[in-house]
Design a protein around this motif. Sequence first.
Motif, PDB file in Angstrom:
ATOM      1  N   VAL A  14      67.951  11.512 -15.652  1.00  0.00           N
ATOM      2  CA  VAL A  14      68.985  11.471 -14.603  1.00  0.00           C
ATOM      3  C   VAL A  14      69.881  10.435 -14.579  1.00  0.00           C
ATOM      4  O   VAL A  14      71.171  10.356 -14.204  1.00  0.00           O
ATOM      5  CB  VAL A  14      68.567  12.035 -13.349  1.00  0.00           C
ATOM      6  CG1 VAL A  14      67.548  11.156 -12.558  1.00  0.00           C
ATOM      7  CG2 VAL A  14      69.529  12.399 -12.498  1.00  0.00           C
ATOM      8  N   PHE A  38      64.019  15.249 -17.780  1.00  0.00           N
ATOM      9  CA  PHE A  38      65.437  15.240 -17.584  1.00  0.00           C
ATOM     10  C   PHE A  38      65.823  13.603 -17.289  1.00  0.00           C
ATOM     11  O   PHE A  38      65.555  13.367 -16.239  1.00  0.00           O
ATOM     12  CB  PHE A  38      65.991  16.201 -16.591  1.00  0.00           C
ATOM     13  CG  PHE A  38      67.402  16.182 -16.351  1.00  0.00           C
ATOM     14  CD1 PHE A  38      68.383  16.502 -17.134  1.00  0.00           C
ATOM     15  CD2 PHE A  38      67.843  15.793 -15.017  1.00  0.00           C
ATOM     16  CE1 PHE A  38      69.768  16.155 -17.032  1.00  0.00           C
ATOM     17  CE2 PHE A  38      69.249  15.837 -14.907  1.00  0.00           C
ATOM     18  CZ  PHE A  38      70.260  15.926 -15.831  1.00  0.00           C
ATOM     19  N   PHE A  70      63.956  13.061 -13.831  1.00  0.00           N
ATOM     20  CA  PHE A  70      63.087  14.154 -13.298  1.00  0.00           C
ATOM     21  C   PHE A  70      62.300  14.998 -14.016  1.00  0.00           C
ATOM     22  O   PHE A  70      63.104  15.739 -14.943  1.00  0.00           O
ATOM     23  CB  PHE A  70      64.414  15.194 -12.480  1.00  0.00           C
ATOM     24  CG  PHE A  70      64.684  14.590 -11.189  1.00  0.00           C
ATOM     25  CD1 PHE A  70      64.092  14.226 -10.196  1.00  0.00           C
ATOM     26  CD2 PHE A  70      66.279  14.312 -11.177  1.00  0.00           C
ATOM     27  CE1 PHE A  70      64.737  13.750  -9.143  1.00  0.00           C
ATOM     28  CE2 PHE A  70      66.654  13.624  -9.851  1.00  0.00           C
ATOM     29  CZ  PHE A  70      66.028  13.501  -8.825  1.00  0.00           C
ATOM     30  N   PRO A  86      81.558  14.310 -12.304  1.00  0.00           N
ATOM     31  CA  PRO A  86      81.343  15.662 -11.982  1.00  0.00           C
ATOM     32  C   PRO A  86      80.061  15.984 -11.332  1.00  0.00           C
ATOM     33  O   PRO A  86      78.860  15.071 -11.452  1.00  0.00           O
ATOM     34  CB  PRO A  86      81.321  16.149 -13.443  1.00  0.00           C
ATOM     35  CG  PRO A  86      81.472  14.968 -14.303  1.00  0.00           C
ATOM     36  CD  PRO A  86      81.744  13.845 -13.436  1.00  0.00           C
ATOM     37  N   SER A  87      79.932  17.059 -10.836  1.00  0.00           N
ATOM     38  CA  SER A  87      78.739  17.683 -10.092  1.00  0.00           C
ATOM     39  C   SER A  87      77.516  17.526 -11.266  1.00  0.00           C
ATOM     40  O   SER A  87      77.385  17.854 -12.507  1.00  0.00           O
ATOM     41  CB  SER A  87      78.682  19.195  -9.855  1.00  0.00           C
ATOM     42  OG  SER A  87      77.514  19.622  -9.244  1.00  0.00           O
ATOM     43  N   GLY A  88      76.263  17.120 -10.633  1.00  0.00           N
ATOM     44  CA  GLY A  88      75.024  16.942 -11.698  1.00  0.00           C
ATOM     45  C   GLY A  88      75.089  15.540 -12.511  1.00  0.00           C
ATOM     46  O   GLY A  88      74.082  15.370 -13.169  1.00  0.00           O
ATOM     47  N   SER A  89      76.198  14.770 -12.185  1.00  0.00           N
ATOM     48  CA  SER A  89      76.207  13.712 -13.016  1.00  0.00           C
ATOM     49  C   SER A  89      75.038  12.364 -12.551  1.00  0.00           C
ATOM     50  O   SER A  89      75.200  11.274 -13.164  1.00  0.00           O
ATOM     51  CB  SER A  89      77.544  12.995 -13.164  1.00  0.00           C
ATOM     52  OG  SER A  89      78.016  12.757 -11.660  1.00  0.00           O
ATOM     53  N   GLY A  90      74.507  12.524 -11.390  1.00  0.00           N
ATOM     54  CA  GLY A  90      73.406  11.537 -10.949  1.00  0.00           C
ATOM     55  C   GLY A  90      73.994  10.644  -9.773  1.00  0.00           C
ATOM     56  O   GLY A  90      73.583   9.923  -9.199  1.00  0.00           O
ATOM     57  N   LYS A  91      75.314  10.991  -9.025  1.00  0.00           N
ATOM     58  CA  LYS A  91      75.801  10.158  -8.025  1.00  0.00           C
ATOM     59  C   LYS A  91      74.824  10.238  -6.803  1.00  0.00           C
ATOM     60  O   LYS A  91      74.449   9.024  -6.371  1.00  0.00           O
ATOM     61  CB  LYS A  91      77.128  10.707  -7.557  1.00  0.00           C
ATOM     62  CG  LYS A  91      78.319  10.887  -8.516  1.00  0.00           C
ATOM     63  CD  LYS A  91      79.456  11.438  -8.091  1.00  0.00           C
ATOM     64  CE  LYS A  91      79.285  12.837  -7.589  1.00  0.00           C
ATOM     65  NZ  LYS A  91      79.101  13.872  -8.417  1.00  0.00           N
ATOM     66  N   SER A  92      74.555  11.306  -6.508  1.00  0.00           N
ATOM     67  CA  SER A  92      73.476  11.476  -5.268  1.00  0.00           C
ATOM     68  C   SER A  92      72.176  10.655  -5.497  1.00  0.00           C
ATOM     69  O   SER A  92      71.737   9.682  -4.794  1.00  0.00           O
ATOM     70  CB  SER A  92      73.292  12.738  -4.937  1.00  0.00           C
ATOM     71  OG  SER A  92      74.425  13.539  -4.223  1.00  0.00           O
ATOM     72  N   THR A  93      71.647  10.896  -6.653  1.00  0.00           N
ATOM     73  CA  THR A  93      70.390  10.235  -7.020  1.00  0.00           C
ATOM     74  C   THR A  93      70.599   8.638  -7.171  1.00  0.00           C
ATOM     75  O   THR A  93      69.825   7.991  -6.691  1.00  0.00           O
ATOM     76  CB  THR A  93      70.185  10.748  -8.522  1.00  0.00           C
ATOM     77  OG1 THR A  93      69.743  12.476  -8.333  1.00  0.00           O
ATOM     78  CG2 THR A  93      68.596  10.310  -8.854  1.00  0.00           C
TER      79      THR A  93
HETATM   80  P1  ADP Z   1      75.398  14.711  -8.216  1.00  0.00           P
HETATM   81  O1  ADP Z   1      75.119  14.080  -6.997  1.00  0.00           O
HETATM   82  O2  ADP Z   1      76.333  13.832  -9.106  1.00  0.00           O
HETATM   83  O3  ADP Z   1      75.894  16.230  -8.200  1.00  0.00           O
HETATM   84  P2  ADP Z   1      72.622  14.587  -8.647  1.00  0.00           P
HETATM   85  O4  ADP Z   1      72.152  13.205  -8.292  1.00  0.00           O
HETATM   86  O5  ADP Z   1      72.473  15.395  -7.243  1.00  0.00           O
HETATM   87  O6  ADP Z   1      74.099  14.721  -9.037  1.00  0.00           O
HETATM   88  O7  ADP Z   1      71.695  15.400  -9.615  1.00  0.00           O
HETATM   89  C1  ADP Z   1      71.671  14.848 -11.072  1.00  0.00           C
HETATM   90  C2  ADP Z   1      70.952  15.801 -11.411  1.00  0.00           C
HETATM   91  O8  ADP Z   1      69.553  15.863 -11.340  1.00  0.00           O
HETATM   92  C3  ADP Z   1      71.329  17.526 -11.731  1.00  0.00           C
HETATM   93  O9  ADP Z   1      71.126  18.035 -12.676  1.00  0.00           O
HETATM   94  C4  ADP Z   1      70.180  18.116 -10.532  1.00  0.00           C
HETATM   95  O10 ADP Z   1      70.059  19.329 -10.943  1.00  0.00           O
HETATM   96  C5  ADP Z   1      69.147  17.281 -11.278  1.00  0.00           C
HETATM   97  N1  ADP Z   1      68.329  16.638  -9.881  1.00  0.00           N
HETATM   98  C6  ADP Z   1      68.431  16.297  -8.688  1.00  0.00           C
HETATM   99  N2  ADP Z   1      67.497  16.321  -7.850  1.00  0.00           N
HETATM  100  C7  ADP Z   1      66.398  16.749  -8.592  1.00  0.00           C
HETATM  101  C8  ADP Z   1      65.061  16.921  -8.243  1.00  0.00           C
HETATM  102  N3  ADP Z   1      64.415  16.691  -6.994  1.00  0.00           N
HETATM  103  N4  ADP Z   1      64.277  17.554  -9.233  1.00  0.00           N
HETATM  104  C9  ADP Z   1      64.691  17.923 -10.417  1.00  0.00           C
HETATM  105  N5  ADP Z   1      66.162  17.738 -10.744  1.00  0.00           N
HETATM  106  C10 ADP Z   1      67.016  17.387  -9.844  1.00  0.00           C
END
Ligand code: ADP
Length: 244
Positions: free
Chosen positions: A20, A18, A15, A39-46
Motif C-alpha cells: 500500500v 498488498f 496490508f 485517486p481513491s485507493g492510492s494510499g493517501k489515508s494510510t
Molecule cells: P486512499 O485514502 O488514497 O483512498 P487508502 O490509504 O485508504 O487510500 O487505501 C489504500 C489501499 O489500501 C486501498 O486499496 C484500500 O482498500 C487498502 N486498505 C486500506 N486499509 C486497509 C486495511 N485495514 N486492510 C486491508 N486493506 C486496506
Amino acid sequence: MARQAVQFIGVNKWFGSFHVLRDINLDVEQGERIVICGPSGSGKSTLIRCINRLEQHQEGRIIVDGVEINDDVHAIEEVRREVGMVFQHFNLFPHLTVLENCTLAPIWVRGMPKREAEALAMKFLERVRIPEQAKKYPGQLSGGQQQRVAIARALCMTPKIMLFDEPTSALDPEMVKEVLDTMVALAAEGMTMLVVTHEMGFARQVADRVIFMDQGQIVEINAPDEFFGHPRNERTRLFLAQIL
Ligand code: ADP
Ligand code: MG
C-alpha cells in the motif's frame, strides 16, 4: 537547522500481500502546509495515518518532531500528543455536548482541571466561530458545524501538527467553504498541516507543496503553481484533467 516536523525515510507498508505504501520519502518542514491528492485507493489515508500510528509501517523510518515512531508505546504517546487529526466523518461522541467533546481529552489525557479545559474549549470554539453551539449535541448541528467542532476539539490538545483526511468530502456543498475557511485561518497562524483533499482551490491558496499519490507512491511533489501549471507526470495530468 530547524527540526523537521515529519520525516518519511524509505517507508513501505503492506496490508497482507498488498503493497500500500511504496518507498515513501518526504520531509515536511515546521509550519509547512502539504496537500495530498490522488485517486481513491492510492494510499493517501494510510500515509497520514502512519504519522500518528493509526497504521503501522513495516519498513523504513517515520520521525515526527524528532521522535521516531516504532513499537515503543511512549514514543507513540509522545507523538500523539503533538498530532491532531480531523477525519472525513467528524467522529464526535454523539452522547456528549460540543463542549464535552472538546474537553474530554484535555481533562482525561492531559489532566487539565475542568474549568481550565472549558475555557480552552470556548477559546477554540470561538476560533471556529461556533461558541453558541457549546451546549448542543453533535446531532443538533449541521455537518459543517460538526466538522468545525472536530477541528476545535483537535486544537484543544494544542497540537504542533494537524492532519486532515478529506475533511470536506462528506459535507453538503454549501458547507464546504465554512470548513475550508477555518483551515485557511489555521494555516495563516503557522500550523504545520498535512491535508488530504481534492479541493484544489484550497491547495492553490494554502499549500506550500502539493503531493500527487498513485498506487502507493508519491508520483509528484511540487509547489502549487508548478503542480497545476506544469504537471510533470502523465498520471498527474490525467488526474487533474478529471477533477478540475
Ligand atoms: P486512499 O485514502 O488514497 O483512498 P487508502 O490509504 O485508504 O487510500 O487505501 C489504500 C489501499 O489500501 C486501498 O486499496 C484500500 O482498500 C487498502 N486498505 C486500506 N486499509 C486497509 C486495511 N485495514 N486492510 C486491508 N486493506 C486496506
Ligand atoms: Mg482516504
